[in-house]
Design a protein around this motif. Structure first.
Motif, PDB file in Angstrom:
ATOM      1  N   VAL A  84       0.830  -1.199   0.000  1.00 33.75           N
ATOM      2  CA  VAL A  84       0.000   0.000   0.000  1.00 33.75           C
ATOM      3  C   VAL A  84       0.868   1.254   0.000  1.00 33.75           C
ATOM      4  O   VAL A  84       0.638   2.206  -0.763  1.00 33.75           O
ATOM      5  N   LEU A  85       1.881   1.267   0.861  1.00 34.35           N
ATOM      6  CA  LEU A  85       2.769   2.421   0.925  1.00 34.35           C
ATOM      7  C   LEU A  85       3.562   2.584  -0.368  1.00 34.35           C
ATOM      8  O   LEU A  85       3.849   3.705  -0.807  1.00 34.35           O
ATOM      9  N   PHE A  86       3.919   1.455  -0.988  1.00 36.64           N
ATOM     10  CA  PHE A  86       4.659   1.516  -2.248  1.00 36.64           C
ATOM     11  C   PHE A  86       3.843   2.220  -3.319  1.00 36.64           C
ATOM     12  O   PHE A  86       4.359   3.088  -4.039  1.00 36.64           O
ATOM     13  N   PHE A  87       2.562   1.881  -3.447  1.00 32.99           N
ATOM     14  CA  PHE A  87       1.741   2.504  -4.478  1.00 32.99           C
ATOM     15  C   PHE A  87       1.470   3.972  -4.158  1.00 32.99           C
ATOM     16  O   PHE A  87       1.312   4.791  -5.073  1.00 32.99           O
ATOM     17  N   THR A  88       1.422   4.318  -2.889  1.00 30.32           N
ATOM     18  CA  THR A  88       1.286   5.731  -2.526  1.00 30.32           C
ATOM     19  C   THR A  88       2.525   6.502  -2.957  1.00 30.32           C
ATOM     20  O   THR A  88       2.431   7.590  -3.537  1.00 30.32           O
ATOM     21  N   MET A 106      -6.166  10.246  -2.308  1.00 28.29           N
ATOM     22  CA  MET A 106      -6.949   9.427  -3.224  1.00 28.29           C
ATOM     23  C   MET A 106      -6.169   8.194  -3.662  1.00 28.29           C
ATOM     24  O   MET A 106      -6.727   7.101  -3.790  1.00 28.29           O
ATOM     25  N   THR A 107      -4.858   8.372  -3.874  1.00 28.38           N
ATOM     26  CA  THR A 107      -4.046   7.241  -4.313  1.00 28.38           C
ATOM     27  C   THR A 107      -3.825   6.246  -3.182  1.00 28.38           C
ATOM     28  O   THR A 107      -3.844   5.029  -3.407  1.00 28.38           O
ATOM     29  N   ALA A 108      -3.619   6.742  -1.970  1.00 28.42           N
ATOM     30  CA  ALA A 108      -3.453   5.846  -0.831  1.00 28.42           C
ATOM     31  C   ALA A 108      -4.731   5.046  -0.589  1.00 28.42           C
ATOM     32  O   ALA A 108      -4.675   3.834  -0.341  1.00 28.42           O
ATOM     33  N   VAL A 109      -5.870   5.715  -0.678  1.00 24.18           N
ATOM     34  CA  VAL A 109      -7.136   5.009  -0.528  1.00 24.18           C
ATOM     35  C   VAL A 109      -7.313   4.000  -1.662  1.00 24.18           C
ATOM     36  O   VAL A 109      -7.812   2.884  -1.451  1.00 24.18           O
ATOM     37  N   GLY A 110      -6.880   4.364  -2.873  1.00 27.83           N
ATOM     38  CA  GLY A 110      -6.968   3.450  -4.002  1.00 27.83           C
ATOM     39  C   GLY A 110      -6.207   2.163  -3.759  1.00 27.83           C
ATOM     40  O   GLY A 110      -6.693   1.062  -4.078  1.00 27.83           O
ATOM     41  N   ALA A 111      -5.007   2.278  -3.184  1.00 29.60           N
ATOM     42  CA  ALA A 111      -4.221   1.081  -2.879  1.00 29.60           C
ATOM     43  C   ALA A 111      -4.924   0.214  -1.834  1.00 29.60           C
ATOM     44  O   ALA A 111      -4.914  -1.019  -1.924  1.00 29.60           O
ATOM     45  N   ILE A 112      -5.540   0.858  -0.846  1.00 32.00           N
ATOM     46  CA  ILE A 112      -6.271   0.108   0.177  1.00 32.00           C
ATOM     47  C   ILE A 112      -7.493  -0.573  -0.433  1.00 32.00           C
ATOM     48  O   ILE A 112      -7.837  -1.704  -0.079  1.00 32.00           O
ATOM     49  N   GLY A 114      -7.710  -1.629  -3.507  1.00 33.88           N
ATOM     50  CA  GLY A 114      -7.186  -2.788  -4.222  1.00 33.88           C
ATOM     51  C   GLY A 114      -6.950  -3.962  -3.294  1.00 33.88           C
ATOM     52  O   GLY A 114      -7.265  -5.114  -3.624  1.00 33.88           O
ATOM     53  N   LEU A 115      -6.421  -3.667  -2.098  1.00 36.76           N
ATOM     54  CA  LEU A 115      -6.217  -4.703  -1.088  1.00 36.76           C
ATOM     55  C   LEU A 115      -7.553  -5.296  -0.651  1.00 36.76           C
ATOM     56  O   LEU A 115      -7.700  -6.517  -0.524  1.00 36.76           O
ATOM     57  N   GLY A 116      -8.552  -4.420  -0.429  1.00 36.32           N
ATOM     58  CA  GLY A 116      -9.861  -4.896   0.009  1.00 36.32           C
ATOM     59  C   GLY A 116     -10.549  -5.760  -1.032  1.00 36.32           C
ATOM     60  O   GLY A 116     -11.181  -6.761  -0.696  1.00 36.32           O
ATOM     61  N   GLY A 410      -3.222  -1.841  -9.770  1.00 36.46           N
ATOM     62  CA  GLY A 410      -1.932  -2.427  -9.423  1.00 36.46           C
ATOM     63  C   GLY A 410      -1.966  -3.151  -8.091  1.00 36.46           C
ATOM     64  O   GLY A 410      -1.434  -4.261  -7.958  1.00 36.46           O
ATOM     65  N   ALA A 411      -2.597  -2.519  -7.098  1.00 41.05           N
ATOM     66  CA  ALA A 411      -2.680  -3.151  -5.782  1.00 41.05           C
ATOM     67  C   ALA A 411      -3.519  -4.424  -5.837  1.00 41.05           C
ATOM     68  O   ALA A 411      -3.166  -5.440  -5.218  1.00 41.05           O
ATOM     69  N   TYR A 412      -4.617  -4.367  -6.585  1.00 38.95           N
ATOM     70  CA  TYR A 412      -5.465  -5.568  -6.702  1.00 38.95           C
ATOM     71  C   TYR A 412      -4.695  -6.722  -7.318  1.00 38.95           C
ATOM     72  O   TYR A 412      -4.747  -7.864  -6.827  1.00 38.95           O
ATOM     73  N   LEU A 413      -3.986  -6.462  -8.419  1.00 37.32           N
ATOM     74  CA  LEU A 413      -3.218  -7.519  -9.083  1.00 37.32           C
ATOM     75  C   LEU A 413      -2.117  -8.061  -8.165  1.00 37.32           C
ATOM     76  O   LEU A 413      -1.891  -9.258  -8.063  1.00 37.32           O
TER      77      LEU A 413
END
Length: 419
Positions: A84-88, A106-112, A114-116, A410-413
């Motif tokens: 998550v921090l990497f994508f931020t 917005m990008t940090a939330v986006g990574a989260i 993707g994780l969810g 990216g985070a989802y993949l």
């Protein structure tokens, strides 16, 4: 292995906070430094103090949302936190390469998100609320800027006069063992009032930035229990402070290409509106972008000022000649040009103040009883130069959409493969 991943997460968190401090300090204190009210070191110190206050108080609500409510806290494994921090951090890199202020929240939330999605733990109802806020907040900023620009800006411009001080109003005296603040006593009462307003709004924006952005650096680490909220806030603010005292010096020196053409009054209005919106959302625990809100306010303020050339009836009625509506301009945010009002000084821009190219400080702005009414100003008087290049604006908006999208996908993949 887990300890190593946590260490890597802390390092990435510091990197994210470092970049946040570098950009946010310049945005918050650019007008204050450019007009020589405070020095760069003082700006860094004040920003650190108020960012800490914002993060320590209402910023905790945002940390709670991002660390345990968007997805289950159990989903933040050490590896997931690093991801998550990497994508931020990647969003900051992409935006910096294109010269666009990143929407870190917005990008940090986006990574989260993707994780969810990858773990099946996404809180869809909360995300709907957050997405709604991301749509409503810029609209509020846009409409507020438009209303102020159309109905209040000329009167504010006639009331407040901003100049460039020879010596800083506030400085840090380091000649003694214990540094302390010193105040310039050779300043007129009018300049003290205007300068104090600039500093207060800059500190307010620092408070808002701390409340909103601290979570972007440390929420994943809080979520996995690696760091408790209070030490996490200290870590985030420490990293933000490091950026404020180092890379922010360049931002403060140039005052940023995105605000140098703004009159200082316009910059203060934009800062106040943007900071207020983000402070309210942070109090509600909703992560949101300060960059998006402030830019939306700039657009609304410029349009509102330019629209004074026409009444509401004229705007609503299409022109027989097919003329376009009000033009968004930097000139529209300044006082009337010299040929139309030779005894009225143009409002200095932030860039003018930074370069010392300001009108005579004794020259007064238009008096309140000389402010033209709506519909009485000529369109050409409000169209000196473009505030936004359409292509540049399109690039900014596109990247605000693209970077969170890249973060989600990216985070989802990544998490689908790792988890």
């Amino acid at each position: 292995m887990a300890e190593l991943l946590i260490l890597v997460g802390v390092i990435v968190a510091v990197f994210v906070g470092f970049n946040i401090g570098g950009s946010s300090t310049g945005v918050a204190f650019g007008p204050a430094v450019g007009s020589r009210i405070v020095r760069k070191v003082t700006a860094g110190a004040l920003f650190t103090v108020f960012a800490f206050l914002g993060a320590w108080t209402i910023g905790r609500n945002v940390i709670t949302t991002m660390s345990s409510q968007i997805v289950d806290a159990a989903a933040f494994t050490p590896a997931a936190s690093v991801g998550v921090l990497f994508f931020t951090g990647l969003a900051l890199l992409i935006s910096n390469l294109y010269g666009v202020p990143a929407s870190t929240s917005m990008t940090a939330v986006g990574a989260i998100v993707g994780l969810g999605l990858a773990t099946g733990t996404l809180n869809a109802a909360l995300m709907f609320t957050i997405l709604s806020a991301w749509i409503v907040a810029p609209l509020i900023a846009l409409s507020t800027g438009a209303l102020i620009g159309r109905y209040l800006y000329p009167y504010l411009d006639a009331t407040f006069a901003f100049g460039r001080l020879t010596n800083p109003l506030i400085a840090i005296d380091t000649r003694k063992t214990i540094p302390r603040l010193s105040v310039n006593e050779n300043v007129s009462p009018r300049d003290i009032g205007g300068s104090a307003l600039v500093v207060v709004i800059a500190c307010y924006m620092g408070f808002s930035a701390g409340a909103s952005n601290a979570a972007n650096a440390v929420a994943p680490l809080v979520g996995n229990g690696a760091i408790d909220p209070s030490p996490a806030i200290l870590l985030a603010v420490g990293a933000i402070s490091l950026g404020g005292f180092t890379i922010a010096r360049r931002t403060l020196a140039t005052v940023g290409d995105d605000i140098t053409d703004l009159p200082i009054l316009a910059a203060l209005i934009v800062s106040t509106v943007g900071a207020t919106i983000i402070t309210v959302l942070s109090w509600l625990g909703i992560p949101a972008s300060l960059a998006v809100s402030t830019t939306s306010c700039i657009i609304g303020l410029g349009w509102g000022r330019a629209s004074r050339a026409r009444t509401l009836a004229e705007i609503a009625t299409p022109s027989p000649g097919g003329e376009s509506g009000p033009v968004l301009t930097t000139g529209a945010l300044k006082a009337p040009p010299a040929e139309s009002a030779p005894d009225v000084a143009a409002s200095p821009t932030v860039g003018d103040l930074a370069e010392g190219e300001t009108p005579d400080p004794d020259t007064q702005q238009a008096s309140l009883n000389r402010v033209p009414r709506v519909g009485e100003e000529e369109p050409e008087e409000l169209s000196a130069e473009s505030l936004f290049d359409p292509a540049a604006t399109a690039r900014i908006v596109a990247l605000w959409v693209i970077t969170p999208t890249i973060s989600v996908v990216g985070a989802y993949l990544l998490f689908s493969l790792l988890i």
